[in-house]
Write a protein that holds these residues in place. Structure first.
Motif, PDB file in Angstrom:
ATOM      1  N   GLU A   1      -5.505  -0.154 -12.071  1.00  0.00           N
ATOM      2  CA  GLU A   1      -5.234   0.168 -10.668  1.00  0.00           C
ATOM      3  C   GLU A   1      -3.912  -0.469 -10.228  1.00  0.00           C
TER       4      GLU A   1
ATOM      5  N   ALA B   1      -1.488  -1.612 -12.226  1.00  0.00           N
ATOM      6  CA  ALA B   1      -0.370  -1.095 -13.035  1.00  0.00           C
ATOM      7  C   ALA B   1       0.039   0.296 -12.585  1.00  0.00           C
ATOM      8  N   VAL B   2      -0.927   1.120 -12.187  1.00  0.00           N
ATOM      9  CA  VAL B   2      -0.597   2.474 -11.725  1.00  0.00           C
ATOM     10  C   VAL B   2       0.148   2.400 -10.390  1.00  0.00           C
ATOM     11  N   LYS B   3      -0.259   1.433  -9.544  1.00  0.00           N
ATOM     12  CA  LYS B   3       0.373   1.320  -8.230  1.00  0.00           C
ATOM     13  C   LYS B   3       1.843   0.890  -8.335  1.00  0.00           C
ATOM     14  N   PHE B   4       2.108  -0.112  -9.178  1.00  0.00           N
ATOM     15  CA  PHE B   4       3.471  -0.671  -9.217  1.00  0.00           C
ATOM     16  C   PHE B   4       4.268  -0.288 -10.469  1.00  0.00           C
ATOM     17  N   GLY B   5       3.596   0.292 -11.457  1.00  0.00           N
ATOM     18  CA  GLY B   5       4.260   0.502 -12.747  1.00  0.00           C
ATOM     19  C   GLY B   5       5.038   1.800 -12.874  1.00  0.00           C
ATOM     20  N   PHE B   6       4.928   2.689 -11.889  1.00  0.00           N
ATOM     21  CA  PHE B   6       5.619   3.970 -12.028  1.00  0.00           C
ATOM     22  C   PHE B   6       6.816   4.073 -11.084  1.00  0.00           C
ATOM     23  N   ILE B   7       7.427   2.937 -10.851  1.00  0.00           N
ATOM     24  CA  ILE B   7       8.680   2.901 -10.086  1.00  0.00           C
ATOM     25  C   ILE B   7       9.720   2.343 -11.046  1.00  0.00           C
ATOM     26  N   SER B   8      10.832   3.065 -11.158  1.00  0.00           N
ATOM     27  CA  SER B   8      11.782   2.749 -12.229  1.00  0.00           C
ATOM     28  C   SER B   8      12.842   1.719 -11.871  1.00  0.00           C
TER      29      SER B   8
ATOM     30  N   LEU C   1       8.669  -4.616  -3.145  1.00  0.00           N
ATOM     31  CA  LEU C   1       7.345  -4.102  -2.773  1.00  0.00           C
ATOM     32  C   LEU C   1       6.261  -5.134  -3.082  1.00  0.00           C
TER      33      LEU C   1
ATOM     34  N   ARG D   1      -2.828   5.062 -18.221  1.00  0.00           N
ATOM     35  CA  ARG D   1      -2.332   4.896 -16.841  1.00  0.00           C
ATOM     36  C   ARG D   1      -1.560   6.143 -16.376  1.00  0.00           C
TER      37      ARG D   1
ATOM     38  N   ARG E   1      -4.572  11.125  -9.977  1.00  0.00           N
ATOM     39  CA  ARG E   1      -4.591  10.713  -8.571  1.00  0.00           C
ATOM     40  C   ARG E   1      -3.534  11.407  -7.730  1.00  0.00           C
TER      41      ARG E   1
ATOM     42  N   ASN F   1      14.008   5.902 -18.612  1.00  0.00           N
ATOM     43  CA  ASN F   1      13.349   6.014 -17.313  1.00  0.00           C
ATOM     44  C   ASN F   1      14.006   7.158 -16.532  1.00  0.00           C
ATOM     45  N   CYS F   2      13.718   7.231 -15.235  1.00  0.00           N
ATOM     46  CA  CYS F   2      14.236   8.355 -14.445  1.00  0.00           C
ATOM     47  C   CYS F   2      15.767   8.376 -14.438  1.00  0.00           C
TER      48      CYS F   2
ATOM     49  N   LEU G   1      13.577   4.068  -5.225  1.00  0.00           N
ATOM     50  CA  LEU G   1      12.333   4.036  -5.991  1.00  0.00           C
ATOM     51  C   LEU G   1      12.399   4.974  -7.193  1.00  0.00           C
TER      52      LEU G   1
ATOM     53  N   TRP H   1       8.883   9.388 -14.625  1.00  0.00           N
ATOM     54  CA  TRP H   1       8.492   8.361 -13.650  1.00  0.00           C
ATOM     55  C   TRP H   1       8.840   6.949 -14.077  1.00  0.00           C
ATOM     56  N   ASN H   2       8.609   6.647 -15.338  1.00  0.00           N
ATOM     57  CA  ASN H   2       9.023   5.333 -15.865  1.00  0.00           C
ATOM     58  C   ASN H   2       9.289   5.487 -17.360  1.00  0.00           C
TER      59      ASN H   2
ATOM     60  N   GLN I   1       2.651   5.021  -1.040  1.00  0.00           N
ATOM     61  CA  GLN I   1       1.463   4.201  -0.776  1.00  0.00           C
ATOM     62  C   GLN I   1       1.807   2.763  -0.371  1.00  0.00           C
TER      63      GLN I   1
END
Lengths: 173, 190
Positions: free
Chosen positions: A13, A15-22, A30, B40, B47, B63-64, B116, B141-142, B160
């Motif tokens: 949870e 890792a998904v919240k913060f891990g997909f920002i490059s 954040l 993930r 989600r 990455n992006c 971001l 995304w990453n 979020q």
């Protein structure tokens, strides 16, 4: 057993919240505003978790390291770095400096975030905190020899202790 | 404390990457993904990516920013480098009267956190009734995710954090006559 606030940092949870920002700099900003980091900081400041337990947590994370593969707990390491950013202790220094100095392909964001944290720590007060054990002169009561002393059990909190006959320890009421 | 990383980890590698003006761009070729990353990424799509269309499954290395500015060869993690590339490669943000076209970029900036994400426009649908065209963005995304095609606003995972997200379109095309002039000479125009 790992404290709950730390355990959350290695969940999917988190890792998904913060891990997909490059952009690691944005992730740090954040994280600084996040409830998750506020919880860790509060727990550290109030003595609910010790720096020792953070060290144990990090050592457990490192066990999942696999050479040639992106480290699965990169977000957790980032979170620890940000949690310790404004903490002026040797442990915080050691962790952030160690992480910031790494140059390995398996870690990405956490190293960059630690470097950002390190830059910001330069603005921290240069005052060094030292803790001393304060002892009273030995005195006798009811035939027993007492010596009162005060030990900082956690930074910011002092616990009054006493020793009886140099070998019995207890907490003062 | 982190000695094991130093002992067992592979030394980071980068490639020579420069802006059009010749300034070095720091970059890192990141490692491949593990089973945790795959899971993930699956959760992310479950989600937030119900309407995303996958172009490429999970992969490592870039990455992006590495996707849009380094042809998928490396990761560009340094925020200052993103700004540098936008400036030195002659990108300009589109004004409201201009429509994005295929190959333009879209960036996502949070009010107090900065950039971001950045992606590339890959589809523009123009309607005969003169309503605004719709666009689709290709995103990585990453450095362990796959590539997905999505609507520019369909980025729930970036929304979020209680931050206002600003979506900006960027192009390297010359500005229209009335708009800001582009220095064509510096980009090799004869």
């Amino acid at each position: 057993m790992t404290p709950k606030v730390l355990e959350h940092l290695k969940t999917d949870e988190f890792a998904v919240k913060f891990g997909f920002i490059s952009n690691p700099a944005a992730v740090r900003r954040l994280l600084l505003k996040s409830n998750e980091i506020a919880d860790v900081r509060r727990a550290l400041n109030q003595g609910e978790i010790s720096e020792g337990s953070v060290r144990t947590f990090v050592n457990d994370l490192v066990k999942d390291f696999r050479s040639g593969e992106h480290f699965p707990h990169d977000s957790a390491l980032s979170a620890i770095a940000v949690s310790l950013e404004y903490r002026a202790t040797p442990f915080a220094d050691e962790f952030i400096n160690d992480l910031a100095s790494l140059r390995i392909a398996e870690l990405g964001h956490s190293v960059h975030i630690a470097r950002e944290c390190k830059k910001n720590r330069k603005h921290l007060s240069r005052t060094t905190t030292k803790y001393f054990i304060l002892k009273s002169k030995p005195f006798e009561k009811n035939g027993l020899r007492f010596e009162e002393f005060i030990v900082p059990s956690n930074p910011g909190t002092l616990t009054k202790n006493y020793v009886v006959n140099d070998y019995q320890f207890g907490k003062a009421a | 404390m982190l000695e094991q990383f130093r002992l067992v980890g592979r030394h980071e590698r980068s490639i020579r990457l420069q802006t059009h003006a010749g300034t070095d761009v720091p970059n890192i070729i990141e490692s491949g993904f593990g089973r945790e990353h795959l899971e993930r990424y699956r959760q992310l799509r479950q989600r937030h990516g119900k309407h995303w269309q996958q172009r490429k499954p999970a992969c490592g290395i870039y990455n992006c920013a590495g996707f849009v500015w380094a042809s998928r060869r490396t990761s560009i993690l340094d925020e200052a480098a993103w700004e540098l590339i936008l400036n030195e490669d002659g990108y300009r943000s589109l004004n409201q009267e201009e429509s994005p076209t295929i190959g333009d970029l879209v960036s996502y900036r949070a009010s107090s956190a900065g950039f971001l994400h950045v992606g590339m426009i890959v589809e523009v649908t123009v309607f005969t009734d003169l309503s605004s065209p719709t666009t689709k963005v290709l995103s990585k995304w990453n450095s362990t995710s796959g590539e997905d095609v999505h609507a520019p606003e369909d980025v729930g995972h970036l929304r979020q954090f209680d931050q206002e997200i600003r979506i900006e379109f960027w192009t390297d095309r010359p500005a229209p006559a009335k708009g800001k002039k582009r220095d064509a000479e510096s980009f090799g125009a004869s």
